[in-house]
Scaffold this motif. Structure first.
Motif, PDB file in Angstrom:
ATOM      1  N   ASP A   1       1.075   2.942  -6.168  1.00 51.30           N
ATOM      2  CA  ASP A   1       1.010   4.002  -6.957  1.00 51.30           C
ATOM      3  C   ASP A   1       2.077   3.792  -8.313  1.00 51.30           C
TER       4      ASP A   1
ATOM      5  N   GLY B   1      -2.741  -1.554  -4.187  1.00 50.79           N
ATOM      6  CA  GLY B   1      -2.684   0.046  -3.636  1.00 50.79           C
ATOM      7  C   GLY B   1      -1.643   0.549  -3.732  1.00 50.79           C
TER       8      GLY B   1
ATOM      9  N   LYS C   1      -1.822  -2.250  -8.969  1.00 50.48           N
ATOM     10  CA  LYS C   1      -2.847  -1.187  -8.523  1.00 50.48           C
ATOM     11  C   LYS C   1      -3.840  -1.433  -7.482  1.00 50.48           C
ATOM     12  N   ARG C   2      -4.204  -2.732  -7.915  1.00 49.89           N
ATOM     13  CA  ARG C   2      -5.147  -3.703  -6.730  1.00 49.89           C
ATOM     14  C   ARG C   2      -4.619  -3.652  -5.487  1.00 49.89           C
TER      15      ARG C   2
ATOM     16  N   GLU D   1       0.957  -1.278   0.049  1.00 55.32           N
ATOM     17  CA  GLU D   1      -0.074   0.109   0.096  1.00 55.32           C
ATOM     18  C   GLU D   1       0.892   1.394   0.124  1.00 55.32           C
TER      19      GLU D   1
END
Ligand code: CP
Length: 290
Positions: free
Chosen positions: A173, A171, A168-169, A144
């Motif tokens: 960037d 978390g 992306k899933r 994340e």
């Protein structure tokens, strides 16, 4: 279908379960599947994926069958489905496939034996994504909020496409960088010099000359200067940031030769982790969990 074809169909928890099992294997946990047999069907060249799957099979007590594309009946025109159906009839317990066709496994829906995707076209390379995630997790302990830049030949890269979706899933960037000739809509764009200053992970990608329909618009030297990870750029990276690359690497093009083996590089750790990830996915499939 059984096995592992894409990570898109797995939840975050299922992805973490695979990574955690791979970490257990790395710490020395063992399991054996005596009497089981598997085969690698590689319709495209490979060193890491093919031989780390083979190493994983041997570590698990599974007998790997050898398959030589050039001397097989593929050379007589046998289809992928008929070759896979043949190995299923022979009694293998799992089949690893790499093929140039995107989502080749759509043609294999009636196959019952677990299939492991060793890379399909420019679409997906799920075990590469898993070993990349394991390497990141070992480094940082979480996903994340981490900033990652996928850098280079994005449009031809199954690693870029597969990694971006899952990262992306989780978390992260996610950014892309590189020449506009190889750009697509995978993630938001960042200039490489900004990426090296901001990102926690610089995930380089090979320039895939063999997939190019037309010549690169710049020379290899210009590519290295404008889009490559040079020694000077590494000096601008954050202290704890790391460098990843699925390999094979083009030394002197997307990566300076000395950068490949510098203290920030995790390229050889990625290869090592590939064996444990492949042991994990084979184990889970043979136990009916994939
Ligand atoms: N990273 C990777 O897929 O390497 P190979 O093409 O050698 O399998």
């Amino acid at each position: 279908m059984r096995g592992l074809l894409t990570l898109k169909s797995l939840s975050q928890q299922e992805i973490m379960d695979i990574i955690e099992l791979a970490i257990r294997f790395k710490k020395g946990w063992t399991i054996n599947f005596p009497g089981k047999k598997m085969v690698n069907l590689f319709y495209e060249n490979s060193t890491r994926t093919q031989y780390s799957f083979q190493m994983a099979m041997i570590n698990l007590g599974i007998t790997p069958l050898s398959f030589n594309l050039a001397s097989s009946s593929v050379a007589k025109g046998e289809t992928l489905y008929d070759t896979v159906r043949t190995f299923e009839s022979l009694g293998v317990d799992g089949i690893v496939i790499r093929h140039s066709q995107d989502v080749y496994y759509r043609d294999l829906e009636s196959i019952k034996v677990p299939i492991f995707n060793g890379g399909d076209g420019s679409s997906d390379h799920p075990t590469q994504t898993l070993l990349d995630l394991m390497t990141i997790y070992e480094e940082f302990g979480y996903f994340e909020g981490l900033k990652v830049a996928l850098v280079g030949d994005i449009s031809h890269s199954r690693v870029a496409h597969g990694n971006a979706e899952v990262m992306k899933r989780l978390g992260m960037d996610v950014y892309v960088s590189g020449p506009s000739q190889f750009a697509d809509q995978t993630a938001k764009f960042i200039e490489l010099d900004d990426a090296v200053e901001k990102c926690d992970i610089i995930n380089l990608l090979r320039v895939q000359f063999e997939r190019h329909q037309e010549e690169m618009q710049i020379t290899k030297e210009e590519y290295h200067e404008r889009y490559g990870l040079t020694v000077a750029r590494v000096a601008n990276m954050k202290p704890k940031a790391i460098i990843m690359h699925p390999a094979p690497i083009n030394r002197g093009i997307e990566i300076a030769s000395e950068v490949a083996e510098c203290s920030k590089s995790r390229i050889y750790k990625q290869m090592e982790n590939g064996v444990y990830i492949r042991m994990a996915v084979i184990t889970m499939a043979l136990e009916g969990r994939l």
